[in-house]
Write an enzyme that holds these catalytic residues in place. Structure first.
Site, short mmCIF file in Angstrom:
data_model
loop_
_atom_site.label_atom_id
_atom_site.label_comp_id
_atom_site.label_asym_id
_atom_site.label_seq_id
_atom_site.Cartn_x
_atom_site.Cartn_y
_atom_site.Cartn_z
N CYS A 104 -29.42 10.58 31.31
CA CYS A 104 -30.61 10.41 30.82
C CYS A 104 -31.31 11.97 30.63
CB CYS A 104 -31.31 9.59 31.86
SG CYS A 104 -33.24 9.36 31.25
N HIS A 152 -30.00 7.33 24.35
CA HIS A 152 -29.02 6.38 23.85
C HIS A 152 -29.06 6.33 22.13
CE1 HIS A 152 -30.10 3.63 27.29
NE2 HIS A 152 -29.49 4.63 27.90
N GLU A 153 -30.09 6.61 21.78
CA GLU A 153 -30.09 6.62 20.34
C GLU A 153 -29.61 7.73 19.74
OE1 GLU A 153 -33.67 4.35 21.95
OE2 GLU A 153 -32.57 6.37 22.32
N ASP A 178 -26.18 7.10 32.37
CA ASP A 178 -26.30 5.73 31.54
C ASP A 178 -24.90 5.49 31.52
OD1 ASP A 178 -28.94 5.31 31.29
OD2 ASP A 178 -28.97 7.14 30.19
N VAL A 181 -8.63 7.99 12.87
CA VAL A 181 -8.96 9.01 13.85
C VAL A 181 -7.80 8.40 15.03
CG1 VAL A 181 -10.44 7.15 15.23
CG2 VAL A 181 -10.59 9.82 15.47
N LEU A 217 -6.27 8.32 18.45
CA LEU A 217 -7.08 7.54 19.70
C LEU A 217 -7.49 8.52 20.85
CD1 LEU A 217 -5.77 3.88 19.56
CD2 LEU A 217 -8.17 4.89 18.48
#
Length: 130
Positions: free
Chosen positions: A43, A84-85, A50, A65, A67
């Protein structure tokens, strides 16, 4: 942190870059769905960790992609102070730029913290703002 004091896993994550492979079946439209249940970041306000499950769903064009490189790239967020965004939008943007897929969706399903649960979804069919 000096490289000398870093463990091999920390060094590997620090150098993480997305690696692309040629799509083995570019003539066919098909879905690739990847789930990463151990995503962590910090955070930016409190510094508390988080935790989230990241789901990536895409229809490849010419590239897919690799892995392990994706795993290491996602692990590189674990010591980042990021919302988060911003995390989900950054992952989406990086994959979209490199893969140029026919369709892309990235979802971050974050564990509750402070009695708040957050799910962030960025999808190629809803990225334009009115």
């Amino acid at each position: 942190m000096l490289d000398f004091f870093m463990r091999y896993g920390e060094k590997t994550v620090r150098r993480a870059r997305l690696e692309l492979w040629d799509n083995p079946c570019p003539e066919r439209a098909y879905d690739i769905n990847i789930t990463f249940p151990e995503f962590t970041c910090l955070c930016p306000r409190s510094g508390y960790p988080d935790f989230a499950t990241i789901t990536i769903n895409y229809v490849p064009d010419r590239k897919i992609v690799e892995l392990k490189s994706l795993k290491l790239y996602l692990n590189s967020f674990r010591s980042s102070y990021i919302s988060h965004e911003e995390a989900i939008n950054r992952i989406y943007s990086e994959l979209e730029k490199k893969l140029k897929p026919g369709f892309l969706e990235v979802t971050g399903d974050f564990n509750p913290r402070g009695n708040v649960k957050t799910i962030i979804r960025v999808c190629s069919d809803n990225t334009s703002k009115d």
